[in-house]
Design a protein around this motif. Sequence first.
Motif, PDB file in Angstrom:
ATOM      1  N   ARG B  97      29.615  57.866  31.579  1.00  8.89           N
ATOM      2  CA  ARG B  97      30.675  58.063  32.559  1.00  8.89           C
ATOM      3  C   ARG B  97      31.956  58.643  32.000  1.00  8.89           C
ATOM      4  N   HIS B 129      21.484  55.239  45.173  1.00 14.95           N
ATOM      5  CA  HIS B 129      21.944  54.527  46.384  1.00 14.95           C
ATOM      6  C   HIS B 129      21.876  55.350  47.673  1.00 14.95           C
ATOM      7  N   ALA B 384      27.196  41.764  48.526  1.00 14.32           N
ATOM      8  CA  ALA B 384      28.299  41.660  47.568  1.00 14.32           C
ATOM      9  C   ALA B 384      28.523  43.002  46.866  1.00 14.32           C
ATOM     10  N   PRO B 385      27.503  43.597  46.237  1.00 13.12           N
ATOM     11  CA  PRO B 385      27.763  44.909  45.624  1.00 13.12           C
ATOM     12  C   PRO B 385      28.184  45.959  46.655  1.00 13.12           C
ATOM     13  N   VAL B 388      31.845  45.423  47.780  1.00 12.56           N
ATOM     14  CA  VAL B 388      32.792  45.686  46.683  1.00 12.56           C
ATOM     15  C   VAL B 388      32.788  47.173  46.309  1.00 12.56           C
ATOM     16  N   HIS B 389      31.616  47.799  46.359  1.00 16.76           N
ATOM     17  CA  HIS B 389      31.476  49.146  45.787  1.00 16.76           C
ATOM     18  C   HIS B 389      31.273  50.292  46.762  1.00 16.76           C
TER      19      HIS B 389
ATOM     20  N   VAL D 325      30.339  41.895  39.567  1.00 11.46           N
ATOM     21  CA  VAL D 325      29.786  42.907  40.471  1.00 11.46           C
ATOM     22  C   VAL D 325      30.582  44.206  40.352  1.00 11.46           C
ATOM     23  N   ILE D 327      32.247  45.315  37.749  1.00  2.55           N
ATOM     24  CA  ILE D 327      31.911  45.980  36.480  1.00  2.55           C
ATOM     25  C   ILE D 327      30.527  46.628  36.547  1.00  2.55           C
ATOM     26  N   ALA D 328      29.578  45.955  37.198  1.00  6.85           N
ATOM     27  CA  ALA D 328      28.183  46.416  37.142  1.00  6.85           C
ATOM     28  C   ALA D 328      27.938  47.661  37.976  1.00  6.85           C
ATOM     29  N   GLY D 329      28.397  47.680  39.218  1.00  3.69           N
ATOM     30  CA  GLY D 329      28.167  48.839  40.077  1.00  3.69           C
ATOM     31  C   GLY D 329      27.007  48.657  41.031  1.00  3.69           C
TER      32      GLY D 329
END
Lengths: 434, 434, 434, 434
Positions: B97, B129, B384-385, B388-389, D325, D327-329
């Motif tokens: 990254r 994803h 949750a992911p 958050v993402h 979560v 941090i992980a992605g």
Amino acid sequence: MVDGRLVSTFYKLCRTPADLLTRSRLIEETTRAGSGVFNIVQAIGSDAIMALMIVSKALDQSDPSKGYFPRVSRFHEFVAKNDLALAVAQTDVKGDRMLRPSEQKDKDLYLRVVEANEKGVVVRGAKAHTTQAIVSDEVVVLPTRAMTEADRDYAIAFSVPANTRGLKLIARPLVEAESAMTPEEGLISSKNIEVESLTIFDDVFVPKERVFFLREWEAAGILANLFGLYHRFTALSYRQVIAETLLGAAKMMAEQNGTESASHVREKLAHLIMYREQSRMAIRLAALDAVKDELSGMVYPNSLWANIGKLQSNTQYMSSVQSLVDIAGGLVSTMPSPEDYARKDIGPLMKKYLAGNAKMSSEERMNLFRLIRELTGSMGGLLAPAMVHAEGSIAASLIALAREYDFGSSKALITKILVEGTGKGLKHKPRARP
Amino acid sequence: MVDGRLVSTFYKLCRTPADLLTRSRLIEETTRAGSGVFNIVQAIGSDAIMALMIVSKALDQSDPSKGYFPRVSRFHEFVAKNDLALAVAQTDVKGDRMLRPSEQKDKDLYLRVVEANEKGVVVRGAKAHTTQAIVSDEVVVLPTRAMTEADRDYAIAFSVPANTRGLKLIARPLVEAESAMTPEEGLISSKNIEVESLTIFDDVFVPKERVFFLREWEAAGILANLFGLYHRFTALSYRQVIAETLLGAAKMMAEQNGTESASHVREKLAHLIMYREQSRMAIRLAALDAVKDELSGMVYPNSLWANIGKLQSNTQYMSSVQSLVDIAGGLVSTMPSPEDYARKDIGPLMKKYLAGNAKMSSEERMNLFRLIRELTGSMGGLLAPAMVHAEGSIAASLIALAREYDFGSSKALITKILVEGTGKGLKHKPRARP
Amino acid sequence: MVDGRLVSTFYKLCRTPADLLTRSRLIEETTRAGSGVFNIVQAIGSDAIMALMIVSKALDQSDPSKGYFPRVSRFHEFVAKNDLALAVAQTDVKGDRMLRPSEQKDKDLYLRVVEANEKGVVVRGAKAHTTQAIVSDEVVVLPTRAMTEADRDYAIAFSVPANTRGLKLIARPLVEAESAMTPEEGLISSKNIEVESLTIFDDVFVPKERVFFLREWEAAGILANLFGLYHRFTALSYRQVIAETLLGAAKMMAEQNGTESASHVREKLAHLIMYREQSRMAIRLAALDAVKDELSGMVYPNSLWANIGKLQSNTQYMSSVQSLVDIAGGLVSTMPSPEDYARKDIGPLMKKYLAGNAKMSSEERMNLFRLIRELTGSMGGLLAPAMVHAEGSIAASLIALAREYDFGSSKALITKILVEGTGKGLKHKPRARP
Amino acid sequence: MVDGRLVSTFYKLCRTPADLLTRSRLIEETTRAGSGVFNIVQAIGSDAIMALMIVSKALDQSDPSKGYFPRVSRFHEFVAKNDLALAVAQTDVKGDRMLRPSEQKDKDLYLRVVEANEKGVVVRGAKAHTTQAIVSDEVVVLPTRAMTEADRDYAIAFSVPANTRGLKLIARPLVEAESAMTPEEGLISSKNIEVESLTIFDDVFVPKERVFFLREWEAAGILANLFGLYHRFTALSYRQVIAETLLGAAKMMAEQNGTESASHVREKLAHLIMYREQSRMAIRLAALDAVKDELSGMVYPNSLWANIGKLQSNTQYMSSVQSLVDIAGGLVSTMPSPEDYARKDIGPLMKKYLAGNAKMSSEERMNLFRLIRELTGSMGGLLAPAMVHAEGSIAASLIALAREYDFGSSKALITKILVEGTGKGLKHKPRARP
């Protein structure tokens, strides 16, 4: 326009969402003109008048002999035409907070009617935190909470001139202004400041013409809340400018320290942006979704948005100050005085060692630190309690939010999930309004 | 209406704030119909098409020979008329990254053009994803970020049918549905679920007619951001329904536990109310303050409000789940199974000891606990992911918010305070847009 | 005991965990004696001396001709015997924070050696935030950060008498004391206060005997950190007493307001308890797990516990103040002055309306409000930046914590789970110290 | 050693702080052996036995005829010698939470004595959340709360074998294990898991020898709290290992994503470090400051430190998961299955596009994502409620902390400030223990 004369926009009764937005904009700009200090004296008065108009109209509707609305209207006309400054005294001193007004050992700890006749009433009691009463023309009094029948003598609203016999205004000491030994140490408060007073009604006579609400215990809560709602909308409008001072100071400080692009500084700037903009979001929507009172033709701000905005403003002020302080650094508290800077032997050394970057001179940078000192120090003792408490406590607002909220669609959604997921009906259908 | 035929509202191009609000309402209601699971397949496709239209129009404007806009328009017409389901593949797998696309050791870690001729292009790479590609008609591909000239082969946008040769969709395992041994243990996910895939382009040919953007490295960031903006608006619209499931479940649980009036329960309900309503505030204002693209006549959501709403939704999801779990209690994880409840020897004992109150039967109450288990357990690993993402990381959003914000009025306010407070001018005047 | 004479416990070198605990207790009690204001003048000096002893011993070990340790020891003996007050100047003014000392445009923005010969050195530069230098006997100077070889002239430590020629102490204005128009408005600060100065070394000569560290660029970071560690331990010891003032004021205020048993008040009291006790936990463990320096026989506090304690103290100060302000209410900022209370016409009315309960007189209750005003107002401008920043920024501490932490056991645990769960080996075994 | 035989350290009675630390270390290591899943079956039983010993000793002291202590001692000897597994059933199902046990409509909603004679007692009721009862030898029952005299039939403690007639254990469904379709999708739970049951006493006979506490309503609260205290200490010891799984997974994930040095990642790692280490701080001090029960010679953990540790563990679990979560992605939820990876046509593409860096193979990296999915998904439905609720609710702990705290020194400090600052005495002296 009142009675064919041009009057202050503050005294324009709000009849549309656009009126509320104009009102908000006026409060915003006058607060900016006051360097973040809200010039409350007409805004709070009109908040009170609008709440009184709606409530008095409704009371007269059920019993025209009460004649409240005409009196409120005449009072409105009077203050509008003369462009008067008004203070509003609402919060009683309260004594033991677990007891109702009539249950207190000392019956005067909430303001009450001690005598009433054809000419008017005599009132006794004290209100805390009355802002700018000492420079107002009139002091408007409102009940502070919902009442029971036993509390009926405490359910009163009226107005008296600030120099009425028996009315005593005990001002707080002006710590902010006094502590500024030089203009640079009181950049805001040496020019702009509000003063609160303990407002004591030592058997004050109020003529009937100025009594707007008398022993109306059943409507006391409604009046208190409606004023609170107008005033929370007002508050959001000035609070966003206070938020703007924190944000602007943080941004300029980050530029001076050369830390603008540091990830943790950006995060704190984003926090400050959100702190300000959340108030603006609430203002916009509270106006757009304003509720029309059909009887009076007036609108009042939407309470859901006003309450959410207020809670965010209350609960996140201290963390916003922390973001500012974190970005600024220790010179906020250790910056030497302008008087030392003026000395020939010291000034050049301060200039050399406290130099800013190309965007600001050393002197300007020093003053920026001093401004943050003022915001967190002398004014902080005013701002922190005000931003956390003014216009109602956090605990009370949380209770109100959970109690007033319409859980209808959320309960209907869960019900649908339970029914569809199991293929069975529910015992009790939740209704839209539980 | 497209070409005289009635088409899905999803494929109506937004030309006014009202269009955006209608679109939001449609997403909200379809998500509610899906019990909180967003049916993404037309919403994300139209997000992509609208972004492509604006960008392609601008690119064609400077060089009409590119012919992007007509192709995008024909694609829009095609999907609208046939009411197709579209997936959008944007996020590359990214490798290291800290390196740009062209700097990666394996050049395929961002999707790229490996061949281009008159008939079309061949692409290679993988996107992570991609939601619902496995049940879509077409897969639309967009660049994931801003590019430099060295990255030009990575600056591409196109669409291909989901069954194109070389396109491989590796779906995630459906843990939520699989883990529900009875319908009651998968109240949502045994009926509604979305599936993401790793979407691999193993040298896929794209005919020229479906290439919407080729080696346009200078515009890659603009396209990525504009799609992101439309999609964040879409996301807020479904996210508020997810928030609504947390809120509804918490409220009904509090009623069942008889703890509704406990102060700490009210505080948590208020937190959940705010979690939902902040998204709704952002949706409303992002639509009302939508920005008009003059060239295409389309509007896109206001980025300030969309970003603030998204950040609140990202950062406060886990604490909202905590509020729900705190209100519900330990039976969320220790509730026995419906199969035990169905047994004659055990069922009556469970009924007796796990009885709810008058508002719900024991069985309904048990299912309410199971629903919370599902939201925090099997679906929690997805939610949750995602909360958050999805639609961009918190860190990136914070940077964007601080970078894009107009600090003009806040800096002007501080400047005014410094100038007025000291009576001196400033070295440099801050401008409205620094 | 130094050289057979009884000396201040502050100057006792710590050789055991018990010594550290005694030292902490001394700081705690003297801070309590100062009503929450830390009397720093011997504590910080001994922090510096202990760090210098350990580092100078190690430097002399590799090259005895340097002779640092004997000089530090003689200085220690000198200050201990004469029970001197010492200030420590560490933080440079720093200029552009993105540049190293030797890269600054003005080379003097970090303090440096401008001349060195057999007799001593001449130094130039300025240190910010030097506490109590204006009432100290000696000013000890330490490097502020790690250095590269190019920065070698900046790697210096020494001590000079506070009245040395060329040393200029520019004190901050004493806002707290000045703003207290009556003793009641400065309950703490009219009696106890610390003063920071900008400390300018305008070509100051330091005799060789007082040079403890010269151009030792490789050890500059070690010295800076070791002093920082001792001083963070010192800081936790006084910070917990500041926390105690918030806690005690909140508790007594809750008693006065009769809100002690309200759920939200208890929650805030619990928050304040934790704020104080977390510092005490860190103190205890930092002492118990102290690290022995074999060469000098001295111990220094455990850095993990000291850093965790410091971070909690930094990050939760503002929210702790919010808890206090929330419990106390608006009279914090609107309380009238003691001078009004002294008047015959007003005093009795204030007494009546601002009455406390059985535990306190009206007057005491008023002063309790004034104390909170002082803590959040005049002293708040000092305390907020100090509690957030002093002894190192939050951002720097977070980086240090994540960098220094031993992730060994946590990575070993995950490795075990991956290996056992899949039944396969890992490609790379994580080691205890990555 | 019990009766000359070597027994499990779990059944060693704690007589010194060192015993408590050894016990904590044993729990820690067995939890690590269980990959973060606590093997409760001896730890909770010895928590109960130690609490029963102290309380029974005291009760027998005032009336030796009760004979509780000898029975508890014999029970201890029995379980220790035979190294038995014990479950503890404490939390009643409770019905309406606003009513006491004897006030419930259904008298059985708290477990109670329905018959008592010389041979023993018959009990009826149900306990929720009994961990591992289904694999235990004995089930120990304790009262859940303080009782009034009217509740005396509910004040009982005893033990029965798990296969006693009338005792029904209704286990929760094992969602975690069932949902793992491959070992990689249940890295922890396919090997290690705990099962809770609803534990129903359907008129169970308990012989007198196993009745440890009968109708002792005045001591019910003491016993409940003392067990709670031992068990909170136990809980901190296993909770820090759960925290360690979050921390280790986050650190290894950051290494894999190459984001270790990003400022916001470091901040989140620091948050996770603090989450773990705060539990360790509380464990250490709760043991070091253990309280001696003179009568029994046993020690119990210090309640201040145990409560603070527990509150931090409860309140910060969800935000710690958020840090992980974040941090992980997104691959946490969208990672394809190991079965697809095993296919010849897909495996190499997954390997190419989901490659890790030098520290891990693609396969290991995928499993690391799966582990985080497991922690937040299937196990999340167990962990979230457990970490927030187990060993007592947050609200109850906050109340206990504020109520039990010794405000003495903080009030004395404020008193000193008020007295010294004004030069006047106080009306009432606060005492050390208010």
